[in-house]
Design a protein around this motif. Structure first.
Motif, PDB file in Angstrom:
ATOM      1  N   LEU A   4      19.062  33.928  68.571  1.00  0.00           N
ATOM      2  CA  LEU A   4      19.384  32.741  69.351  1.00  0.00           C
ATOM      3  C   LEU A   4      19.720  31.618  68.380  1.00  0.00           C
ATOM      4  N   ILE A   5      20.906  31.052  68.557  1.00  0.00           N
ATOM      5  CA  ILE A   5      21.391  30.009  67.660  1.00  0.00           C
ATOM      6  C   ILE A   5      21.489  28.705  68.439  1.00  0.00           C
ATOM      7  N   HIS A   6      20.908  27.649  67.903  1.00  0.00           N
ATOM      8  CA  HIS A   6      20.997  26.325  68.509  1.00  0.00           C
ATOM      9  C   HIS A   6      22.163  25.605  67.840  1.00  0.00           C
ATOM     10  N   VAL A   7      23.196  25.301  68.639  1.00  0.00           N
ATOM     11  CA  VAL A   7      24.442  24.745  68.124  1.00  0.00           C
ATOM     12  C   VAL A   7      24.555  23.268  68.518  1.00  0.00           C
ATOM     13  N   GLU A   8      24.943  22.438  67.563  1.00  0.00           N
ATOM     14  CA  GLU A   8      25.141  21.012  67.821  1.00  0.00           C
ATOM     15  C   GLU A   8      26.624  20.686  67.758  1.00  0.00           C
ATOM     16  N   GLY A   9      27.065  19.765  68.617  1.00  0.00           N
ATOM     17  CA  GLY A   9      28.436  19.280  68.563  1.00  0.00           C
ATOM     18  C   GLY A   9      29.353  19.813  69.645  1.00  0.00           C
ATOM     19  N   MET A  10      28.874  20.743  70.487  1.00  0.00           N
ATOM     20  CA  MET A  10      29.720  21.247  71.565  1.00  0.00           C
ATOM     21  C   MET A  10      29.727  20.235  72.708  1.00  0.00           C
ATOM     22  N   GLY A  11      30.927  19.970  73.264  1.00  0.00           N
ATOM     23  CA  GLY A  11      31.014  18.994  74.336  1.00  0.00           C
ATOM     24  C   GLY A  11      31.819  19.454  75.542  1.00  0.00           C
ATOM     25  N   CYS A  12      32.462  20.635  75.419  1.00  0.00           N
ATOM     26  CA  CYS A  12      33.290  21.112  76.529  1.00  0.00           C
ATOM     27  C   CYS A  12      33.397  22.637  76.463  1.00  0.00           C
ATOM     28  N   MET A  13      34.065  23.203  77.454  1.00  0.00           N
ATOM     29  CA  MET A  13      34.208  24.659  77.496  1.00  0.00           C
ATOM     30  C   MET A  13      35.123  25.175  76.379  1.00  0.00           C
ATOM     31  N   ASN A  14      36.010  24.339  75.889  1.00  0.00           N
ATOM     32  CA  ASN A  14      36.840  24.734  74.756  1.00  0.00           C
ATOM     33  C   ASN A  14      35.969  24.936  73.517  1.00  0.00           C
ATOM     34  N   CYS A  15      34.971  24.072  73.363  1.00  0.00           N
ATOM     35  CA  CYS A  15      34.024  24.209  72.246  1.00  0.00           C
ATOM     36  C   CYS A  15      33.281  25.544  72.352  1.00  0.00           C
ATOM     37  N   VAL A  16      32.846  25.857  73.563  1.00  0.00           N
ATOM     38  CA  VAL A  16      32.131  27.117  73.808  1.00  0.00           C
ATOM     39  C   VAL A  16      33.007  28.293  73.389  1.00  0.00           C
ATOM     40  N   HIS A  17      34.272  28.246  73.750  1.00  0.00           N
ATOM     41  CA  HIS A  17      35.214  29.315  73.407  1.00  0.00           C
ATOM     42  C   HIS A  17      35.360  29.452  71.883  1.00  0.00           C
ATOM     43  N   SER A  31      28.438  40.937  70.718  1.00  0.00           N
ATOM     44  CA  SER A  31      28.748  39.973  71.776  1.00  0.00           C
ATOM     45  C   SER A  31      28.040  38.656  71.496  1.00  0.00           C
ATOM     46  N   ALA A  32      28.611  37.593  72.083  1.00  0.00           N
ATOM     47  CA  ALA A  32      28.023  36.264  71.963  1.00  0.00           C
ATOM     48  C   ALA A  32      28.097  35.590  73.325  1.00  0.00           C
ATOM     49  N   GLU A  33      26.953  35.137  73.815  1.00  0.00           N
ATOM     50  CA  GLU A  33      26.887  34.389  75.064  1.00  0.00           C
ATOM     51  C   GLU A  33      26.572  32.943  74.691  1.00  0.00           C
ATOM     52  N   VAL A  34      27.539  32.061  74.890  1.00  0.00           N
ATOM     53  CA  VAL A  34      27.411  30.673  74.466  1.00  0.00           C
ATOM     54  C   VAL A  34      27.221  29.791  75.699  1.00  0.00           C
ATOM     55  N   SER A  35      26.215  28.924  75.646  1.00  0.00           N
ATOM     56  CA  SER A  35      25.901  28.040  76.770  1.00  0.00           C
ATOM     57  C   SER A  35      26.087  26.583  76.377  1.00  0.00           C
ATOM     58  N   LEU A  36      26.932  25.887  77.136  1.00  0.00           N
ATOM     59  CA  LEU A  36      27.136  24.457  76.920  1.00  0.00           C
ATOM     60  C   LEU A  36      25.920  23.669  77.412  1.00  0.00           C
ATOM     61  N   GLU A  37      25.296  24.147  78.502  1.00  0.00           N
ATOM     62  CA  GLU A  37      24.137  23.462  79.081  1.00  0.00           C
ATOM     63  C   GLU A  37      22.954  23.392  78.128  1.00  0.00           C
ATOM     64  N   ASN A  39      23.216  24.324  74.788  1.00  0.00           N
ATOM     65  CA  ASN A  39      23.715  24.240  73.410  1.00  0.00           C
ATOM     66  C   ASN A  39      23.182  25.380  72.554  1.00  0.00           C
ATOM     67  N   THR A  40      23.251  26.592  73.116  1.00  0.00           N
ATOM     68  CA  THR A  40      22.786  27.766  72.386  1.00  0.00           C
ATOM     69  C   THR A  40      23.825  28.876  72.442  1.00  0.00           C
ATOM     70  N   ALA A  41      23.681  29.803  71.517  1.00  0.00           N
ATOM     71  CA  ALA A  41      24.477  31.029  71.507  1.00  0.00           C
ATOM     72  C   ALA A  41      23.513  32.181  71.290  1.00  0.00           C
ATOM     73  N   LEU A  42      23.555  33.164  72.183  1.00  0.00           N
ATOM     74  CA  LEU A  42      22.743  34.364  72.048  1.00  0.00           C
ATOM     75  C   LEU A  42      23.669  35.477  71.590  1.00  0.00           C
ATOM     76  N   ILE A  43      23.421  35.991  70.383  1.00  0.00           N
ATOM     77  CA  ILE A  43      24.283  37.044  69.855  1.00  0.00           C
ATOM     78  C   ILE A  43      23.535  38.373  69.838  1.00  0.00           C
ATOM     79  N   THR A  44      24.276  39.429  70.143  1.00  0.00           N
ATOM     80  CA  THR A  44      23.760  40.790  70.084  1.00  0.00           C
ATOM     81  C   THR A  44      24.345  41.441  68.843  1.00  0.00           C
ATOM     82  N   LEU A  45      23.469  42.068  68.046  1.00  0.00           N
ATOM     83  CA  LEU A  45      23.864  42.613  66.750  1.00  0.00           C
ATOM     84  C   LEU A  45      23.674  44.119  66.679  1.00  0.00           C
TER      85      LEU A  45
END
Length: 71
Positions: A4-17, A31-37, A39-45
Motif C-alpha cells: 500500500l503506497i500513500h501518494v501525495e499530489g494527486m488532484g484529479c482522475m488524470n493524476c490517478v491514471h 496490477s495497481a488500484e489507485v484511489s483519489l479519495e 490518496n493511496t495505491a494498492l499494488i499486487t506483486l
C-alpha cells in the motif's frame, strides 16, 4: 504479495491514471488500484519490488510518496 503506497499530489482522475500507469510499468507489478479519495495505491506483486523503484516511478510521474507499507 501486496504493498500500500500513500501518494501525495494527486488532484484529479488524470493524476490517478498517471500513477496507475507508472506503477504497472514496473517489473513485478501485476496490477495497481489507485484511489483519489484515500490518496493511496494498492499494488499486487509477483515478486518483490524495491521501495526505491516504486518511489522513483511515482516521482517520475510527478507525484510524491509519503509512505509504503505491506498490505
Amino acid at each position: 504479495m501486496k504493498k500500500l503506497i500513500h501518494v501525495e499530489g494527486m488532484g484529479c482522475m488524470n493524476c490517478v491514471h498517471h500513477v496507475k500507469e507508472a506503477l504497472e510499468a514496473l517489473d513485478g507489478v501485476t496490477s495497481a488500484e489507485v484511489s483519489l479519495e484515500t490518496n493511496t495505491a494498492l499494488i499486487t506483486l509477483t515478486q518483490d519490488v524495491a521501495d526505491t523503484a516504486i518511489i522513483s516511478a511515482i516521482d517520475e510521474a510527478g507525484y510524491d510518496v509519503a509512505k509504503i507499507e505491506a498490505a
